[in-house]
Design an enzyme around this catalytic site. Structure first.
Site, short mmCIF file in Angstrom:
data_model
loop_
_atom_site.label_atom_id
_atom_site.label_comp_id
_atom_site.label_asym_id
_atom_site.label_seq_id
_atom_site.Cartn_x
_atom_site.Cartn_y
_atom_site.Cartn_z
N LYS A 45 81.01 -41.52 82.89
CA LYS A 45 79.75 -42.21 82.59
C LYS A 45 78.97 -42.52 83.85
CE LYS A 45 80.42 -45.42 79.20
NZ LYS A 45 81.18 -46.51 78.52
N LYS A 47 79.34 -44.68 85.89
CA LYS A 47 79.08 -46.12 86.02
C LYS A 47 80.11 -46.72 86.97
CE LYS A 47 77.02 -47.47 81.55
NZ LYS A 47 77.10 -48.47 80.45
N1 C2G Z 1 74.02 -53.35 73.77
C1 C2G Z 1 73.05 -54.01 72.99
N2 C2G Z 1 72.01 -54.59 73.59
C2 C2G Z 1 71.87 -54.57 74.94
C3 C2G Z 1 72.84 -53.93 75.74
C4 C2G Z 1 73.93 -53.32 75.13
O1 C2G Z 1 73.16 -54.03 71.75
N3 C2G Z 1 70.80 -55.19 75.50
C5 C2G Z 1 75.14 -52.70 73.10
C6 C2G Z 1 75.21 -51.20 73.33
O2 C2G Z 1 74.37 -50.51 72.42
C7 C2G Z 1 76.69 -50.92 73.06
C8 C2G Z 1 77.37 -52.22 73.55
O3 C2G Z 1 76.35 -53.23 73.61
O4 C2G Z 1 76.93 -50.77 71.67
C9 C2G Z 1 78.01 -52.06 74.91
O5 C2G Z 1 77.00 -51.64 75.81
P1 C2G Z 1 77.46 -50.81 77.12
O6 C2G Z 1 78.55 -51.55 77.81
O7 C2G Z 1 76.24 -50.39 77.87
O8 C2G Z 1 78.11 -49.53 76.41
P2 C2G Z 1 77.96 -47.99 76.86
O9 C2G Z 1 78.08 -47.88 78.33
O10 C2G Z 1 76.77 -47.48 76.17
O11 C2G Z 1 79.32 -47.37 76.27
O12 C2G Z 1 81.94 -44.32 73.79
C10 C2G Z 1 80.80 -45.14 73.78
C11 C2G Z 1 80.53 -45.72 75.15
O13 C2G Z 1 81.70 -46.31 75.68
C12 C2G Z 1 79.41 -46.75 75.05
#
Ligand code: C2G
Length: 128
Positions: A45, A47
């Site tokens: 990712k 990240k």
């Molecule tokens: N999220 C949200 N609102 C935000 C930020 C994040 O609803 N302002 C939600 C994202 O849509 C996700 C969850 O919080 O469902 C976790 O966000 P992230 O940690 O950014 O997840 P991500 O890196 O997108 O990882 O296999 C799937 C991946 O692991 C998803």
């Protein structure tokens, strides 16, 4: 017991994450969060987390909506997770809308609206 699963990095835990977890839990009785490991975040990712997996796991485990935290180590584990944990509903924020529809063969798939104004990237930029 209706079981829900969701996946994510959850670095710098913020109220947008909590909004998602609260709504996901409201869809059932038991919420599992598959938390991206440091390796998965870095290798797949691109990240670099501020908090380590163990620190992020501890934070999530203290959230009232979360019942279990398991590691997310790759993109391919979701079908197996849904089977192994007998998941009824898979939930993700709608930035992923459509991306996990292949899971509809195994469980319900729900994409919830993101909390628009907050993100980990936004927090980091604001703090610079
Ligand atoms: N999220 C949200 N609102 C935000 C930020 C994040 O609803 N302002 C939600 C994202 O849509 C996700 C969850 O919080 O469902 C976790 O966000 P992230 O940690 O950014 O997840 P991500 O890196 O997108 O990882 O296999 C799937 C991946 O692991 C998803």
């Amino acid at each position: 017991m209706k079981k829900i699963i969701t996946y994510g990095t959850y670095d710098l835990l913020h109220y947008g994450h909590i909004n998602l977890l609260q709504r996901a839990k409201a869809l059932g009785d038991y919420l599992i969060v598959a938390l991206s490991t440091d390796e998965f975040n870095w290798d797949s990712k691109q990240k670099k987390c501020y908090f380590t997996y163990e620190q992020r796991k501890r934070l999530l485990e203290s959230v009232r909506y979360v019942d279990l935290v398991i590691p997310e180590e790759n993109w391919e584990q979701k079908i197996n997770d849904v089977k192994e944990f007998k998941i009824d509903t898979f939930v993700m924020g709608d930035d992923w809308a459509g991306k996990f529809d292949f899971l509809k063969e195994y469980c319900d798939v729900v994409y919830l609206p993101r909390t628009p104004e907050i993100s980990t990237t936004q927090i980091k930029n604001d703090l610079k």
